[in-house]
Design a protein around this motif. Structure first.
Motif, PDB file in Angstrom:
ATOM      1  N   ASP A 208       0.793  -1.228   0.000  1.00  0.00           N
ATOM      2  CA  ASP A 208       0.000   0.000   0.000  1.00  0.00           C
ATOM      3  C   ASP A 208       0.827   1.280   0.000  1.00  0.00           C
ATOM      4  OD1 ASP A 208       0.897   0.134   2.619  1.00  0.00           O
ATOM      5  OD2 ASP A 208      -1.076  -0.124   3.537  1.00  0.00           O
ATOM      6  N   THR A 209       2.116   1.187   0.283  1.00  0.00           N
ATOM      7  CA  THR A 209       2.992   2.369   0.275  1.00  0.00           C
ATOM      8  C   THR A 209       4.387   1.945  -0.143  1.00  0.00           C
ATOM      9  OG1 THR A 209       1.737   3.235   2.164  1.00  0.00           O
ATOM     10  CG2 THR A 209       3.753   4.392   1.581  1.00  0.00           C
ATOM     11  N   ILE A 210       5.086   2.831  -0.849  1.00  0.00           N
ATOM     12  CA  ILE A 210       6.441   2.539  -1.304  1.00  0.00           C
ATOM     13  C   ILE A 210       7.314   3.771  -1.087  1.00  0.00           C
ATOM     14  CG2 ILE A 210       5.800   3.132  -3.678  1.00  0.00           C
ATOM     15  CD1 ILE A 210       7.878   1.075  -4.634  1.00  0.00           C
ATOM     16  N   TRP A 211       8.560   3.532  -0.672  1.00  0.00           N
ATOM     17  CA  TRP A 211       9.526   4.603  -0.446  1.00  0.00           C
ATOM     18  C   TRP A 211      10.851   4.262  -1.133  1.00  0.00           C
ATOM     19  CZ3 TRP A 211       6.794   2.153   3.365  1.00  0.00           C
ATOM     20  CH2 TRP A 211       5.939   2.910   4.180  1.00  0.00           C
ATOM     21  N   TYR A 212      11.642   5.302  -1.393  1.00  0.00           N
ATOM     22  CA  TYR A 212      13.039   5.068  -1.764  1.00  0.00           C
ATOM     23  C   TYR A 212      13.923   5.882  -0.845  1.00  0.00           C
ATOM     24  CZ  TYR A 212      13.526   9.608  -4.170  1.00  0.00           C
ATOM     25  OH  TYR A 212      13.585  10.944  -4.466  1.00  0.00           O
ATOM     26  N   TRP A 213      15.189   5.466  -0.724  1.00  0.00           N
ATOM     27  CA  TRP A 213      16.159   6.198   0.076  1.00  0.00           C
ATOM     28  C   TRP A 213      16.814   7.249  -0.810  1.00  0.00           C
ATOM     29  CZ3 TRP A 213      17.355   7.349   4.825  1.00  0.00           C
ATOM     30  CH2 TRP A 213      18.601   7.920   5.102  1.00  0.00           C
TER      31      TRP A 213
ATOM     32  N   THR B 193      -2.597   7.139  -5.265  1.00  0.00           N
ATOM     33  CA  THR B 193      -2.634   8.597  -5.215  1.00  0.00           C
ATOM     34  C   THR B 193      -1.678   9.164  -6.252  1.00  0.00           C
ATOM     35  OG1 THR B 193      -0.801   8.993  -3.660  1.00  0.00           O
ATOM     36  CG2 THR B 193      -2.934   8.355  -2.719  1.00  0.00           C
ATOM     37  N   GLU B 194      -1.729  10.473  -6.428  1.00  0.00           N
ATOM     38  CA  GLU B 194      -0.797  11.155  -7.326  1.00  0.00           C
ATOM     39  C   GLU B 194       0.370  11.756  -6.557  1.00  0.00           C
ATOM     40  OE1 GLU B 194      -2.968  13.971  -9.629  1.00  0.00           O
ATOM     41  OE2 GLU B 194      -4.256  12.466 -10.588  1.00  0.00           O
ATOM     42  N   ILE B 195       0.468  11.447  -5.282  1.00  0.00           N
ATOM     43  CA  ILE B 195       1.521  12.021  -4.444  1.00  0.00           C
ATOM     44  C   ILE B 195       2.863  11.364  -4.737  1.00  0.00           C
ATOM     45  CG2 ILE B 195       2.301  12.369  -2.066  1.00  0.00           C
ATOM     46  CD1 ILE B 195      -0.650  12.252  -1.231  1.00  0.00           C
ATOM     47  N   ASN B 196       3.812  12.156  -5.215  1.00  0.00           N
ATOM     48  CA  ASN B 196       5.209  11.734  -5.350  1.00  0.00           C
ATOM     49  C   ASN B 196       5.354  10.377  -6.053  1.00  0.00           C
ATOM     50  OD1 ASN B 196       8.011  11.971  -5.029  1.00  0.00           O
ATOM     51  ND2 ASN B 196       7.982  10.904  -3.061  1.00  0.00           N
ATOM     52  N   ASN B 197       4.768  10.251  -7.224  1.00  0.00           N
ATOM     53  CA  ASN B 197       4.879   9.013  -7.994  1.00  0.00           C
ATOM     54  C   ASN B 197       6.237   8.984  -8.700  1.00  0.00           C
ATOM     55  OD1 ASN B 197       4.254   6.577  -9.210  1.00  0.00           O
ATOM     56  ND2 ASN B 197       3.025   7.510 -10.837  1.00  0.00           N
ATOM     57  N   PHE B 198       7.273   8.689  -7.928  1.00  0.00           N
ATOM     58  CA  PHE B 198       8.652   8.803  -8.403  1.00  0.00           C
ATOM     59  C   PHE B 198       9.008   7.679  -9.385  1.00  0.00           C
ATOM     60  CE2 PHE B 198       8.626   6.680  -4.229  1.00  0.00           C
ATOM     61  CZ  PHE B 198       9.250   5.472  -4.531  1.00  0.00           C
ATOM     62  N   ALA B 199      10.049   7.931 -10.177  1.00  0.00           N
ATOM     63  CA  ALA B 199      10.553   6.923 -11.112  1.00  0.00           C
ATOM     64  C   ALA B 199      11.310   5.845 -10.348  1.00  0.00           C
ATOM     65  CB  ALA B 199      11.465   7.572 -12.148  1.00  0.00           C
ATOM     66  N   VAL B 200      11.182   4.595 -10.786  1.00  0.00           N
ATOM     67  CA  VAL B 200      11.932   3.489 -10.196  1.00  0.00           C
ATOM     68  C   VAL B 200      12.931   2.968 -11.228  1.00  0.00           C
ATOM     69  CG1 VAL B 200      10.113   2.873  -8.576  1.00  0.00           C
ATOM     70  CG2 VAL B 200      10.162   1.801 -10.840  1.00  0.00           C
ATOM     71  N   ILE B 201      14.054   2.453 -10.712  1.00  0.00           N
ATOM     72  CA  ILE B 201      15.169   2.056 -11.571  1.00  0.00           C
ATOM     73  C   ILE B 201      15.545   0.613 -11.262  1.00  0.00           C
ATOM     74  CG2 ILE B 201      17.538   2.562 -12.258  1.00  0.00           C
ATOM     75  CD1 ILE B 201      17.097   5.408 -11.187  1.00  0.00           C
ATOM     76  N   PRO B 202      15.626  -0.263 -12.279  1.00  0.00           N
ATOM     77  CA  PRO B 202      16.048  -1.643 -12.035  1.00  0.00           C
ATOM     78  C   PRO B 202      17.400  -1.695 -11.326  1.00  0.00           C
ATOM     79  CG  PRO B 202      15.152  -1.438 -14.244  1.00  0.00           C
ATOM     80  CD  PRO B 202      15.263  -0.036 -13.692  1.00  0.00           C
ATOM     81  N   GLY B 203      17.491  -2.580 -10.351  1.00  0.00           N
ATOM     82  CA  GLY B 203      18.711  -2.754  -9.586  1.00  0.00           C
ATOM     83  C   GLY B 203      18.724  -2.011  -8.265  1.00  0.00           C
ATOM     84  N   TYR B 204      17.833  -1.038  -8.108  1.00  0.00           N
ATOM     85  CA  TYR B 204      17.843  -0.235  -6.884  1.00  0.00           C
ATOM     86  C   TYR B 204      16.850  -0.778  -5.851  1.00  0.00           C
ATOM     87  CZ  TYR B 204      20.995   3.324  -8.652  1.00  0.00           C
ATOM     88  OH  TYR B 204      22.105   3.972  -9.106  1.00  0.00           O
ATOM     89  N   PRO B 205      17.106  -0.511  -4.562  1.00  0.00           N
ATOM     90  CA  PRO B 205      16.214  -1.001  -3.506  1.00  0.00           C
ATOM     91  C   PRO B 205      15.057  -0.047  -3.227  1.00  0.00           C
ATOM     92  CG  PRO B 205      18.160  -0.016  -2.523  1.00  0.00           C
ATOM     93  CD  PRO B 205      18.350   0.061  -4.016  1.00  0.00           C
ATOM     94  N   TYR B 206      13.952  -0.615  -2.739  1.00  0.00           N
ATOM     95  CA  TYR B 206      12.769   0.171  -2.374  1.00  0.00           C
ATOM     96  C   TYR B 206      12.157  -0.417  -1.106  1.00  0.00           C
ATOM     97  CZ  TYR B 206      13.535   2.105  -6.914  1.00  0.00           C
ATOM     98  OH  TYR B 206      14.151   2.726  -7.978  1.00  0.00           O
ATOM     99  N   PHE B 207      11.691   0.468  -0.251  1.00  0.00           N
ATOM    100  CA  PHE B 207      10.978   0.073   0.961  1.00  0.00           C
ATOM    101  C   PHE B 207       9.491  -0.005   0.634  1.00  0.00           C
ATOM    102  CE2 PHE B 207      14.855   2.069   2.322  1.00  0.00           C
ATOM    103  CZ  PHE B 207      15.256   1.386   3.466  1.00  0.00           C
ATOM    104  N   ILE B 208       8.838  -1.032   1.122  1.00  0.00           N
ATOM    105  CA  ILE B 208       7.402  -1.179   0.876  1.00  0.00           C
ATOM    106  C   ILE B 208       6.703  -1.559   2.163  1.00  0.00           C
ATOM    107  CG2 ILE B 208       7.660  -1.802  -1.559  1.00  0.00           C
ATOM    108  CD1 ILE B 208       7.256  -4.732  -0.716  1.00  0.00           C
ATOM    109  N   ASN B 209       5.482  -1.074   2.330  1.00  0.00           N
ATOM    110  CA  ASN B 209       4.632  -1.506   3.445  1.00  0.00           C
ATOM    111  C   ASN B 209       3.596  -2.470   2.898  1.00  0.00           C
ATOM    112  OD1 ASN B 209       3.872  -0.921   6.396  1.00  0.00           O
ATOM    113  ND2 ASN B 209       1.913  -0.833   5.319  1.00  0.00           N
ATOM    114  N   ILE B 210       3.456  -3.624   3.548  1.00  0.00           N
ATOM    115  CA  ILE B 210       2.487  -4.611   3.089  1.00  0.00           C
ATOM    116  C   ILE B 210       1.443  -4.864   4.176  1.00  0.00           C
ATOM    117  CG2 ILE B 210       4.104  -5.729   1.520  1.00  0.00           C
ATOM    118  CD1 ILE B 210       4.264  -8.000   3.616  1.00  0.00           C
TER     119      ILE B 210
END
Length: 244
Positions: A138-143, A157-174
């Motif tokens: 339900d939520t995703i973050w990057y460092w 939502t349209e809040i901060n829909n940032f680009a994601v890049i293969p190989g990089y880490p992401y924090f997610i809430n499940i």
């Protein structure tokens, strides 16, 4: 009468890749996106990064970062966080792992997990697309290494829909335990229906997951026995029926 088909296909990861992480002074997120034979332990990783003095991992069960000892064996495909005392970089070369799977769990505290975006998921380009691809997210973050802080996007939502890049880490809430990534195949049959006898041509125009070339295994008559292992097989259905 209708002739239809739904068959299995097996992916294989075969060719070498290279990825470079540009690192900023402070904490940075990376992943071992490929199997680099020169980097198997934390000490190897520190030695490969100029001005690197420590490596951390996110321990989901404890919901916190943990410093890794230098003799810790690293897992291919998984995310790590490296601390550098000056701007630096890391280049990894090798084959992508073939068996990457993240066990995503809830805890008695918060439910934040860390994943890395595999190289074969390059069709996912935004935070919203990645979050939608992960069950129960339900939520995703990057460092943000520039700001040394988190930046997040609430799914839907349209809040901060940032680009994601293969190989990089992401924090997610499940919201419930799950696993990711899921291999997805979209086969095609032409024609998909007709009067027997009917010759049907098969193809796989879309695959999510794995890195080509792929290995194929087609069960075209539903008897659990492989009928063909080519990329674009044809099959003659001599009797009326539904095949899947």
């Amino acid at each position: 009468s209708i002739c239809c088909w739904d068959g299995p296909i097996r992916p294989t990861l075969a060719h070498a890749e290279s990825i470079t992480f540009e690192l900023k002074e402070g904490l940075n997120g990376i992943s071992l996106a490929v199997i680099d034979p020169d980097i198997t332990t934390v000490q190897d990783l520190i030695n490969a990064i100029p001005d690197c003095d420590s490596v951390k991992s996110w321990y989901t069960s404890q919901q916190k970062f943990v410093d890794l000892s230098n003799d810790t064996v690293l897992e291919s495909g998984y995310p790590y966080f490296v601390h550098v005392t000056a701007d630096s970089s890391l280049t990894l070369s090798g084959n992508p792992p073939t068996d990457l799977l993240f066990d995503l769990i809830t805890t008695g505290q918060t439910n934040i997990n860390v994943i890395s975006l595999p190289l074969d998921r390059s069709h996912l380009t935004t935070a919203e697309e990645l979050a939608n691809n992960i069950p129960n997210c339900d939520t995703i973050w990057y460092w943000d290494a520039e700001k040394q802080g988190y930046s997040g996007h609430p799914i839907g939502t349209e809040i901060n829909n940032f680009a994601v890049i293969p190989g990089y880490p992401y924090f997610i809430n499940i919201t419930a335990n799950t696993q990711w990534p899921v291999f997805m195949v979209f086969p095609n049959a032409n024609p998909s229906r007709g009067t027997a006898p009917l010759t049907v041509n098969f193809s796989v125009p879309k695959v999510y997951g794995g890195i080509p070339p792929y290995a194929y295994s087609w069960d075209l008559d539903g008897d659990t026995i492989e009928d063909d292992n080519s990329e674009r097989p044809s099959f003659l259905y001599e009797e009326f029926g539904t095949y899947n």
